[in-house]
Each structure stands twice: as C-alpha cells, then as structure tokens.
Enzyme design. Structure first.
Site, PDB file in Angstrom:
ATOM      1  N   SER A  96      81.050  52.022  33.120  1.00 35.34           N
ATOM      2  CA  SER A  96      81.051  52.400  34.446  1.00 35.34           C
ATOM      3  C   SER A  96      81.802  53.762  34.636  1.00 35.34           C
ATOM      4  O   SER A  96      81.638  54.661  33.833  1.00 35.34           O
ATOM      5  CB  SER A  96      81.313  51.328  35.459  1.00 35.34           C
TER       6      SER A  96
ATOM      7  N   ARG B 133      84.717  48.105  50.149  1.00 37.83           N
ATOM      8  CA  ARG B 133      84.401  47.170  49.045  1.00 37.83           C
ATOM      9  C   ARG B 133      83.071  46.507  49.020  1.00 37.83           C
ATOM     10  O   ARG B 133      82.479  46.319  47.972  1.00 37.83           O
ATOM     11  CB  ARG B 133      85.471  46.181  48.767  1.00 37.83           C
TER      12      ARG B 133
ATOM     13  N   ASP C 266      70.734  46.944  36.052  1.00 39.31           N
ATOM     14  CA  ASP C 266      71.699  47.525  36.581  1.00 39.31           C
ATOM     15  C   ASP C 266      70.994  48.723  37.550  1.00 39.31           C
ATOM     16  O   ASP C 266      70.306  49.677  37.013  1.00 39.31           O
ATOM     17  CB  ASP C 266      72.620  48.218  35.728  1.00 39.31           C
TER      18      ASP C 266
ATOM     19  N   HIS D 277      74.765  45.729  37.368  1.00 35.99           N
ATOM     20  CA  HIS D 277      76.116  46.701  36.938  1.00 35.99           C
ATOM     21  C   HIS D 277      77.233  45.852  36.507  1.00 35.99           C
ATOM     22  O   HIS D 277      78.043  46.190  35.463  1.00 35.99           O
ATOM     23  CB  HIS D 277      76.364  47.761  38.113  1.00 35.99           C
ATOM     24  N   ASP D 278      77.556  44.809  37.026  1.00 40.48           N
ATOM     25  CA  ASP D 278      78.597  44.003  36.883  1.00 40.48           C
ATOM     26  C   ASP D 278      78.623  43.188  35.341  1.00 40.48           C
ATOM     27  O   ASP D 278      79.798  42.921  34.890  1.00 40.48           O
ATOM     28  CB  ASP D 278      78.728  42.797  37.782  1.00 40.48           C
TER      29      ASP D 278
END
Lengths: 367, 367
Positions: free
Chosen positions: B147, B217, B313, B346-347
């Site tokens: 990232s 967040r 992602d 993405h995680d």
C-alpha cells in the site's frame, strides 16, 4: 392540456390514514407532497424518486432553482410524455419536501417528530403512494424508478401486482449488500457525530448538522460515480493554481467538486431525513420479505417488467439486476433486461442517455 | 542473536538535518522512531508501512497491545527473517508514533506544530528514511512495502537506485487516482468538520477530534475490503438481536464492525497525522515527478523489482500494478509480477497469505 398539466402541478394532501408501518407504528395523518403532469384521464405513470430526489421530477426545484431531476426522461417529447400519460411523482415518506418525515409536526406533541418519527421501509413508502393513488382515483399504474426508485417499483410489483401494469427498474437492486449498508452507515455516523445534530432535535433550535450531512453526501457521492468517470472528469488535475499548494485547501479539482457536492446538498436536504431514508434502503431485502426466495415476490404476476443496469455502476452493479431478472424468470414473469454502457457509474440513469430513453420509450409504448 | 535482535529493538533518533522537503521547507531536527530486528551485519531490509501503520512491524503495539502488523511476514521462520536479514522499520514522517509529525514540539515555538507542520510527500518520507539508514551505516538495502509502503519502495527505487538492491511493491500504485483522492478528501473533511479538531490545535487543550477521525477511518476501511469479502464476512446478518430494531442502533453486523473499526482507531492514531499522510498519498504521482513518463523514474536502474497485486483490491487494483510493470519493462528493469487471488480486497496483504509469503521469500532469496 392546460399549462398546469404540461408543466406540472405541485400539490399536497394530508390523508387521515392511519398507515400501519412495517415497524408496527400507526402513522396519522400521512402528508404527501406530489406533482402531476398531464391529463388525469390518460394512463397513469408513477415515478418513484431516489434517496435525495423529490417530487419535482420535471419542474424547477423550489430551493435550488434547478430544473427537475429527470427532465431528460419526463416532459413533452420525452419517453414519459404528459401528452400521453398522467404522470405522478410523490415525495417519499421520511423525506423533507412536504411528505411526512422527521421534520413534520407530530400532532400528539405539536413539535416536529425529529427522531420520534417512526423508522420506515421501502414498502411503507409504497403504501403511502398507494394511499395517494387511491385518493387520486387511480387504479392501474405503470411504476418507474431508478436506484431507490427502482426498489419502490419492485416493492409495488410485489405488494400490489393487480395494480401494476408495468414496472421499470433502473440501476437498482432487490436488497442492500453489506457494502451498501457500510457506506450508508458512514454517512449516518458522520451526521450523528456532528454536535449540531443534537440527537436529531435541531429543528427551530439552532443550525442543522450541515457539516456532518455534507460529509455523508460526499461519501455517498463517490459511490454514484465510476472510477473511470472520475478519472475522465477530473483525473489528477489541479484547481486554477498551477502547482500544489502544500496545504489543505482543495488542490485537486475532484476535491473541490466533492466539497461543493457536500455543501450544496445541505441547502436542500434535511439530515434526519437522510438517516431515515438510508435506513429504509438498508432494510430493503425483497427476498427476505418473501420467505427468502425472491421469485416468491412475483409468483403469478401479470406485471410486465423492464430492467436496465449500467456497466460501470458499482453501487448496484449489473449482477444485482440479473438476480432480479432470474427471479422474474423463475416466477414466469414477462421481463426484458438490458445492460447499457456508460462511463458515469450509478449516476448514469440521471444523465443524458439516448439509449435509456429508447429503452423506456419502447417499453412504455409496447402493448 | 540477542533477544533484542530477535524480538525487535525500539529506538528513537533525533537527526539534526536539516531535511529539505518537497514543499520547500527545511525541517530540523528530524525525529525518527524505528525498530530493528536481527544482526546489523546481515543484509539490510527496510520495511515501509502503510497509512495507519507504524514501526511495530513484528513487535507488540505499545498502545493496543496487539501483535505487530506484519508478523505473518516478518519474524523467525518467516520470509523476512531476523536470522538472515537486518530488518529496519521506521515510523514515517508525519505520523504519530515518535517520528516528526504534527504532534511533535516545534523547537521554534516550544509548542506542538499542529497544522504548522509542513505538508510532506512520499519522497520526503523516503528522504527521512535515507537519513536514518545513513545514521545506521547502511548503504545498500532491499525495500519492501504494501500500500503506501509500496509507494515508498517505488520512490526509494526512483530516488536512490544505487542504494536499492531489490524492491518489493505489494498492493500499491504509482499515483493516486481521482477516486483515491476523493475518499481521502471525505476523511479529511470528516476530521475538519469535527469542532474538536479546532484548526488542528487540540494538543493538550481538550479532547481530540475522535468522532471525525472515526468517520474518516470507517470510510477508508470500506475501501480496504472487497464487496465479496464483506458479503462473505457479514452479508446482511443482524446483530445478536433476532429482528430489525426499527431504530438507529447497529442492526447489521457490518455496521457494528465498522463502528468498532472507527472507534478503536482513534485510541492509537492522531487526527492531524491522518490529514498529513493522506495528503502525501494524494500528492503521490511518480510519473509527474519524472516529466510525466513513469519509465523515466527507473531509467538505467539495476534494482530488481517484485510486484504483487490482489484480484479483489479495488483501492489499488491490478491495473495500477500493471502500469508500474509496463514502465519497468520500458525502462529495461528486472521485474517479476504476480496477481494473487484473495477474497479480502486491499487488506489481503496484511492477512494470512501463504502465496504472498512464498513470492516474497523466493524473491528475497534469489541471487
């Protein structure tokens, strides 16, 4: 045809009800603000609006002064033409443009409901519209809607199949996914985090929670646009400045655009209504209302369906429309479906789309 | 190997600098909080962390008590093994875990910088890391990051090709798109809309803008997960309650999860740092730094590159990695690339991924 019939007649009705809501509450009275276009003797078309839409489908918005939100589709010479149809568009229950919602005065307390307004569902919105059609003496109707409007059209077809001749469902879904819920929850938390929200009790007492509502709108707005569309429209282009500011002003055009979207929204929309309507959308799961099987919602229906999706819509992608089409097929319903190409994502249904107009026009004209 | 070498040694250095930042400001001193693992005589690997990461890559987080953020990749028996490498991970410039950032005391005023901290770039973060490696006497290094960490690895390879033996870029991009910027802007506006933000001047004066930071967040967290992953993990499942509450509590599990993600984040992260680091990411456009042609960033490089993307992602989709690979090919660089399959979006780079571990291990071991 009078001018009122051509250009839209803004009306308001307070129906005694009571309306029994899905949450168990009885709502009375039921205020409905709506517009009509065309001759009441023509075949009726009910247009259902999206989350932040309203009854001003083809007439100037009283607050912003902007043209109606669907003048590309509705109006003289357009697929939904007041010369051919009696067009009705009502502000949904829970909204803030004249229909019963959190800003409405609660007759029991003589104060605005605020968060004492009952939580509503898409089906409740449809029930209120049915009360309006009863009031107008309309029996059979074609229901047309995009996004949340499509949810209402689906719910109409499932709830009152005998009344719905045709249903047009554009860029919509039969249920909110976890990601859909997640984005709405961000918006609700942004509103509730604004101290001016004050538990929803801000009417006539202070400024509304505009900052929180603007953030909610910004987050949602991203989901209405495609990545490709954003790139085409803004890319990484800077504002008028020639170089980065190395500060926190809006350097990029996309930042400035989003800020404007957020701020201008707060002039015309009520934060509590945003909470209630997003909740109704999150609760929407038409299969769940019918024993977990979507096809059950349409068993034996004589309604004819048209579904349209857009290939870059990632809020309610084509796969969600396909789920509905498969259920309609399983129920033996008459259904046509097309996926249209557009760079503009979910918002495409509101934008200039000759193909969409052709699809809707052809479907409405077909016997 | 001592325990410190095995389990990580937390250190802090204040380098006089000055460091000339991309924005033109001279920063002095430059505080850097970092951890090292392994024997300083071993080949060096620099690990670059993501937006909300920190130097505790494989050691317990001092605030949350949780394991290091990449213990699946870094540690004894893992691909990045302190028995084989001297591992360095530094808190990035602008962050809040000990390196210079908005919460740092400005020596000129004896007060925290707050918004007087200079706006920084990814390249500035890399420059500060280079100062740290100079200080540690490390000349040649392998740089690894996911990232925003991948952005730093790219920037390292472009800025100091002579120092970078290998670069591993995971789930990353060479530039932020309009959509990436848009999501960050929502987060920044959520923070700045919180009255407790107070123009950034909240240190030691009141509560920090936790509500705004939590919303930021939450919005960002949605972009870290795939729609399919969210559906698999939560779907439309309700909380412990058996039916909808017809209220605004967290009815759905995904709502509760997101709220928890938002709230727990505010215990460990500083809102102003969030503003500064998201700004640095939005400013990142490696091609722009090299005359508009990404290949120019790598001309004549001897660095060996490995790129990894994940198929779900949508924050930095595979297409972004391909753009980098094409540029590296055009520059004649040695590059391997693989797209891995994962439901987690993405995680995925932070989660258990034996395939990712195999790719990184193989690439690091290759001569």
């Amino acid at each position: 045809m009078t001018d009122d019939q051509r250009f839209g007649l803004s009306r308001h009705v307070s129906l005694p009800g009571p309306l029994r809501l899905d949450g168990g509450v009885l709502l009375s009275p039921v205020d409905i603000a709506y517009e009509t276009y065309g001759d009441p003797a023509s075949p009726a078309i009910l247009i259902c609006h999206a989350l932040t839409g309203d009854q001003h489908v083809a007439s100037e918005h009283p607050v912003t002064g902007k043209p109606g939100w669907w003048e590309r589709m509705v109006g003289p010479g357009k697929p939904i033409d007041p010369a051919r149809y009696f067009i009705v568009c009502a502000n949904v229950l829970g909204s803030c443009m004249g229909s019963s919602g959190p800003a409405t005065v609660n007759p029991m307390t003589a104060c605005p409901y605020a968060m004492a307004f009952p939580v509503i569902t898409i089906r409740d919105m449809v029930r209120a519209q049915a009360m309006l059609l009863d009031h107008l003496g309309i029996d059979r109707v074609t229901v047309v809607g995009g996004s949340m409007g499509g949810m209402q059209a689906l719910s109409w077809a499932a709830t009152s199949p005998e009344r719905v001749t045709k249903a047009v469902i554009i860029a919509s879904t039969a249920r909110h996914t976890a990601q859909n819920i997640a984005f709405h929850e961000v918006g609700r938390q942004a509103i509730m985090a604004d101290p001016k929200w004050a538990g929803g009790d801000y009417y006539g007492k202070g400024e509304p929670p505009a900052a929180g509502l603007a953030v909610a709108r910004m987050a949602a707005h991203i989901t209405y646009l495609s990545e490709a569309g954003l790139t085409e429209k803004f890319g990484r282009r800077l504002q008028a400045r020639e170089a980065k500011s190395f500060g926190f002003d809006a350097d990029f055009q996309v930042e400035s655009y989003l800020r404007h979207q957020g701020l201008s929204f707060t002039d015309r929309f009520d934060a509590n209504s945003y909470l209630y309507i997003t909740r109704a959308m999150d609760y929407f799961d038409l299969a769940e209302e019918h024993g977990g099987l979507l096809a059950n919602a349409f068993k034996g229906t004589a309604t004819r369906f048209a579904l349209v999706s857009f290939d870059t819509d990632w809020l309610y992608p084509t796969a969600e429309s396909r789920i509905i089409v498969h259920a309609l097929n399983a129920a033996g319903a008459a259904v046509s479906f097309v996926e249209l190409t557009s760079p503009f994502g979910h918002d495409a249904f509101l934008l200039d789309s000759p193909e969409l107009n052709r699809v809707v026009d052809g479907f409405l004209r077909a016997a």
